[in-house]
Design a protein around this motif. Structure first.
Motif, PDB file in Angstrom:
ATOM      1  N   UNK A  57       0.852  -1.185   0.000  1.00  0.00           N
ATOM      2  CA  UNK A  57       0.000   0.000   0.000  1.00  0.00           C
ATOM      3  C   UNK A  57       0.882   1.227   0.000  1.00  0.00           C
ATOM      4  N   UNK A  58       0.499   2.188  -0.821  1.00  0.00           N
ATOM      5  CA  UNK A  58       1.221   3.456  -0.829  1.00  0.00           C
ATOM      6  C   UNK A  58       0.441   4.444   0.018  1.00  0.00           C
ATOM      7  N   UNK A  62      -5.883   5.168   6.166  1.00  0.00           N
ATOM      8  CA  UNK A  62      -6.779   5.906   7.051  1.00  0.00           C
ATOM      9  C   UNK A  62      -8.205   5.884   6.502  1.00  0.00           C
ATOM     10  N   UNK A  63      -9.087   6.674   7.088  1.00  0.00           N
ATOM     11  CA  UNK A  63     -10.491   6.700   6.660  1.00  0.00           C
ATOM     12  C   UNK A  63     -10.619   7.086   5.183  1.00  0.00           C
ATOM     13  N   UNK A  67     -12.403   4.934   2.224  1.00  0.00           N
ATOM     14  CA  UNK A  67     -13.505   5.537   1.468  1.00  0.00           C
ATOM     15  C   UNK A  67     -13.224   5.430  -0.032  1.00  0.00           C
ATOM     16  N   UNK A  68     -11.987   5.708  -0.427  1.00  0.00           N
ATOM     17  CA  UNK A  68     -11.613   5.601  -1.840  1.00  0.00           C
ATOM     18  C   UNK A  68     -11.686   4.151  -2.314  1.00  0.00           C
ATOM     19  N   UNK A  69     -11.287   3.237  -1.453  1.00  0.00           N
ATOM     20  CA  UNK A  69     -11.347   1.817  -1.791  1.00  0.00           C
ATOM     21  C   UNK A  69     -12.793   1.369  -1.996  1.00  0.00           C
TER      22      UNK A  69
END
Length: 80
Positions: A57-58, A62-63, A67-69
């Motif tokens: 993971x780059x 965090x939250x 959320x993007x995932x």
């Protein structure tokens, strides 16, 4: 379609026969095909997880990362 014969102890044969009757499988072959498909899917899922774990993971997890995932996994879903 190819044919494969398998030998089962009486207890396993009875188990398969019972599931064929109670779970709606047409034949014991149908049940066995379903088991093999599930195993294939499980193995593919495991391989995808391993590939993801190796990728790393780059940045921070965090939250905002999650959320993007979620957005990438389900673009129609609204962000929360």
């Amino acid at each position: 379609m190819s044919t494969m014969n398998i030998s089962l102890p009486d207890g396993l044969k009875a188990f398969v026969d019972e599931l064929v009757q109670t779970e709606g499988y047409g034949t014991s072959s149908e049940y066995m095909r379903e088991l093999i498909r599930r195993d294939q899917e499980r193995r593919q899922f495991k391989e995808h997880l391993l590939v993801g774990m190796r990728a790393g993971v780059e940045g921070p997890m965090d939250a905002a990362f999650f959320a993007a995932l979620r957005k990438r996994a389900n673009p129609a879903r609204k962000a929360t």
